[in-house]
Design an enzyme around this catalytic site. Sequence first.
Site, PDB file in Angstrom:
ATOM      1  CB  SER A  54      -0.907   0.034   1.238  1.00 19.27           C
ATOM      2  OG  SER A  54      -1.786  -1.054   1.247  1.00 19.27           O
TER       3      SER A  54
ATOM      4  CG  LEU B 136     -11.492  10.186  -4.436  1.00 19.15           C
ATOM      5  CD1 LEU B 136     -11.778  11.492  -5.189  1.00 19.15           C
ATOM      6  CD2 LEU B 136     -11.356   9.038  -5.448  1.00 19.15           C
TER       7      LEU B 136
ATOM      8  CB  ALA C  76      -3.734   2.647  -7.262  1.00 16.82           C
TER       9      ALA C  76
ATOM     10  CD  GLU D 268      -6.618   2.270  -4.932  1.00 13.58           C
ATOM     11  OE1 GLU D 268      -7.070   2.481  -6.059  1.00 13.58           O
ATOM     12  OE2 GLU D 268      -5.671   2.882  -4.441  1.00 13.58           O
TER      13      GLU D 268
HETATM   14  C1  LIG Z   1      -7.005   1.007   5.242  1.00 14.73           C
HETATM   15  C2  LIG Z   1      -7.642   1.890   4.222  1.00 14.73           C
HETATM   16  C3  LIG Z   1      -6.855   2.730   3.444  1.00 14.73           C
HETATM   17  C4  LIG Z   1      -7.440   3.603   2.527  1.00 14.73           C
HETATM   18  N1  LIG Z   1      -6.643   4.483   1.805  1.00 14.73           N
HETATM   19  C5  LIG Z   1      -7.247   5.435   1.038  1.00 14.73           C
HETATM   20  C6  LIG Z   1      -6.460   6.469   0.417  1.00 14.73           C
HETATM   21  O1  LIG Z   1      -5.226   6.475   0.511  1.00 14.73           O
HETATM   22  N2  LIG Z   1      -7.113   7.461  -0.270  1.00 14.73           N
HETATM   23  C7  LIG Z   1      -8.468   7.482  -0.407  1.00 14.73           C
HETATM   24  O2  LIG Z   1      -8.993   8.411  -1.027  1.00 14.73           O
HETATM   25  N3  LIG Z   1      -9.235   6.507   0.169  1.00 14.73           N
HETATM   26  C8  LIG Z   1      -8.663   5.503   0.884  1.00 14.73           C
HETATM   27  N4  LIG Z   1      -9.432   4.527   1.486  1.00 14.73           N
HETATM   28  C9  LIG Z   1     -10.876   4.633   1.404  1.00 14.73           C
HETATM   29  C10 LIG Z   1     -11.526   3.559   0.558  1.00 14.73           C
HETATM   30  O3  LIG Z   1     -11.263   3.760  -0.797  1.00 14.73           O
HETATM   31  C11 LIG Z   1     -13.023   3.563   0.909  1.00 14.73           C
HETATM   32  O4  LIG Z   1     -13.149   3.039   2.213  1.00 14.73           O
HETATM   33  C12 LIG Z   1     -13.861   2.772  -0.080  1.00 14.73           C
HETATM   34  O5  LIG Z   1     -13.920   3.403  -1.324  1.00 14.73           O
HETATM   35  C13 LIG Z   1     -15.294   2.560   0.434  1.00 14.73           C
HETATM   36  O6  LIG Z   1     -15.839   3.775   0.840  1.00 14.73           O
HETATM   37  P1  LIG Z   1     -16.540   3.856   2.269  1.00 14.73           P
HETATM   38  O7  LIG Z   1     -15.603   3.334   3.290  1.00 14.73           O
HETATM   39  O8  LIG Z   1     -17.040   5.236   2.468  1.00 14.73           O
HETATM   40  O9  LIG Z   1     -17.745   2.842   2.194  1.00 14.73           O
HETATM   41  P2  LIG Z   1     -19.188   3.135   1.495  1.00 14.73           P
HETATM   42  O10 LIG Z   1     -18.986   3.779   0.175  1.00 14.73           O
HETATM   43  O11 LIG Z   1     -20.049   3.822   2.493  1.00 14.73           O
HETATM   44  O12 LIG Z   1     -19.733   1.657   1.256  1.00 14.73           O
HETATM   45  C14 LIG Z   1     -20.352   0.893   2.308  1.00 14.73           C
HETATM   46  C15 LIG Z   1     -20.879  -0.417   1.733  1.00 14.73           C
HETATM   47  O13 LIG Z   1     -21.878  -0.122   0.744  1.00 14.73           O
HETATM   48  C16 LIG Z   1     -21.602  -0.869  -0.432  1.00 14.73           C
HETATM   49  N5  LIG Z   1     -22.094  -0.127  -1.580  1.00 14.73           N
HETATM   50  C17 LIG Z   1     -21.653   1.077  -2.024  1.00 14.73           C
HETATM   51  N6  LIG Z   1     -22.338   1.441  -3.111  1.00 14.73           N
HETATM   52  C18 LIG Z   1     -23.231   0.446  -3.369  1.00 14.73           C
HETATM   53  C19 LIG Z   1     -24.231   0.233  -4.370  1.00 14.73           C
HETATM   54  N7  LIG Z   1     -24.409   1.117  -5.354  1.00 14.73           N
HETATM   55  N8  LIG Z   1     -24.956  -0.896  -4.323  1.00 14.73           N
HETATM   56  C20 LIG Z   1     -24.757  -1.809  -3.350  1.00 14.73           C
HETATM   57  N9  LIG Z   1     -23.834  -1.673  -2.363  1.00 14.73           N
HETATM   58  C21 LIG Z   1     -23.083  -0.547  -2.393  1.00 14.73           C
HETATM   59  C22 LIG Z   1     -20.078  -0.993  -0.438  1.00 14.73           C
HETATM   60  O14 LIG Z   1     -19.671  -2.060  -1.284  1.00 14.73           O
HETATM   61  C23 LIG Z   1     -19.819  -1.255   1.029  1.00 14.73           C
HETATM   62  O15 LIG Z   1     -20.032  -2.617   1.304  1.00 14.73           O
HETATM   63  C24 LIG Z   1      -8.845   3.604   2.370  1.00 14.73           C
HETATM   64  C25 LIG Z   1      -9.622   2.717   3.117  1.00 14.73           C
HETATM   65  C26 LIG Z   1      -9.040   1.871   4.033  1.00 14.73           C
HETATM   66  C27 LIG Z   1      -9.916   0.950   4.847  1.00 14.73           C
END
Ligand SMILES: Cc1cc2nc3c(=O)[nH]c(=O)nc-3n(C[C@H](O)[C@H](O)[C@H](O)COP(=O)(O)OP(=O)(O)OC[C@H]3O[C@@H](n4cnc5c(N)ncnc54)[C@H](O)[C@@H]3O)c2cc1C
Length: 387
Positions: free
Chosen positions: A95, A135, A246, A367
């Site tokens: 990562s 992001l 990525a 991602e």
């Molecule tokens: C350890 C770690 C490192 C990270 N590093 C970065 C980083 O460097 N930069 C960055 O910008 N982000 C980073 N992220 C963020 C990561 O990209 C997000 O956590 C991810 O995109 C999911 O967004 P969220 O956590 O808000 O979940 P949500 O978007 O709230 O999703 C919650 C649930 O809903 C589901 N869901 C979403 N949309 C739908 C749909 N249309 N239909 C059905 N189900 C759906 C998802 O699959 C998930 O199960 C990181 C996350 C972690 C855990």
Amino acid sequence: MHALNPMDLFDIRSMLTDEEAMVQDTVGKFVDDRVLPIIADCFEHHRFPMDIIPEIAELGLFGSTIDGYDCAGLNNVCYGLICQELERGDSGMRSFVSVQSSLVMYPIYTYGSDAQKDRWLPAMARGEAIGCFGLTEPQGGSDPSNMKTYAKRDGDDWILNGSKMWITNGTLADVAVVWAVTDEGVKGFLVEKDMPGFDAPEIEHKMSLRASVTSSLFFDNVRVPNASVLPGVSSLRGPLSCLTQARYGITWGPIGAAQACLRELIDYTETRELFGEPLSHKQSIQERLADMARRITAAQLLSYRLAKLKDAGTLHPTQVSLAKWNNVRMAIDIARDCRDMLGGSGISVEFSPIRHMLNLESVITYEGTETIHKLVVGKELTGVAAF
Ligand SMILES: Cc1cc2nc3c(=O)[nH]c(=O)nc-3n(C[C@H](O)[C@H](O)[C@H](O)COP(=O)(O)OP(=O)(O)OC[C@H]3O[C@@H](n4cnc5c(N)ncnc54)[C@H](O)[C@@H]3O)c2cc1C
């Protein structure tokens, strides 16, 4: 008949050029010598091993596909193998390199001004400057079009307000590539760590990627000069193109994590005796190990093919989505099954599967979650966006 390599049943290795094989061997040795001896302790104590950053830089692993700016100018098979070997050590190591290379150096290289490239790329290649990519926001990472972080012009500057969440390397970073809505579209801002109004506290209590720093980013009227805005991008296509870079690397990484688990279980089941014979003599154990090798082999072939498409410039983001979904799912299932075959010992970080299993809970979420990647493939098949 010669014996096959259990980690490479379809002999991907024989398809590598001398340079690609050398990159794999060099990074593999670094992981064996420098990562594996310390990584369980780092994971247990929630610590990123800062002291190995100069060695990662010395190996040329930051921005490895970039030509010039002190970068190695390698092809995408090499970049994939770097990710695979690093994640054989730990998803946190991969990562760190993924973010620095694909999410920070790539947008500066692709969308930045000459001054921005000169300032940041050589320093980042040498590991003297660390970057992060902001992001995701608290209200939902899966839907970046709902971005709230906002910047407005003020003379020659911009004033930035908002917050980001779950940002890898955030607290360590000298520069954050921050995506924000403006009246002129979504723009990328190079926010420096000491800019007044910017704060990047570490997120505590993580049970996954414990050997990696994850942070929140807060922007309270941060004044960013126009010279620190990426000139070449003004829509969500910018950050999404970084994610494709990525995610490509991420398809390779979990192959390494799965290989680490399978290797450990082949050894363990040879020596663990139950009911008068080694576990490896039991049919159901062999079936489980064989199934892991089958899934790893399929993942290797997908990623190798992606590398060729990427080097040819014909890679489609949907292909990356399919491979990220397949390969992370493959690895998380293998890590869990290996954890089970270790019995009680499997819950200790003295064995790698539970660490990989917990790490992969992040990899399957970040991602683009597994669901989002399925929906990307579904859209390709049906023409309907069902997000
Ligand atoms: C350890 C770690 C490192 C990270 N590093 C970065 C980083 O460097 N930069 C960055 O910008 N982000 C980073 N992220 C963020 C990561 O990209 C997000 O956590 C991810 O995109 C999911 O967004 P969220 O956590 O808000 O979940 P949500 O978007 O709230 O999703 C919650 C649930 O809903 C589901 N869901 C979403 N949309 C739908 C749909 N249309 N239909 C059905 N189900 C759906 C998802 O699959 C998930 O199960 C990181 C996350 C972690 C855990």
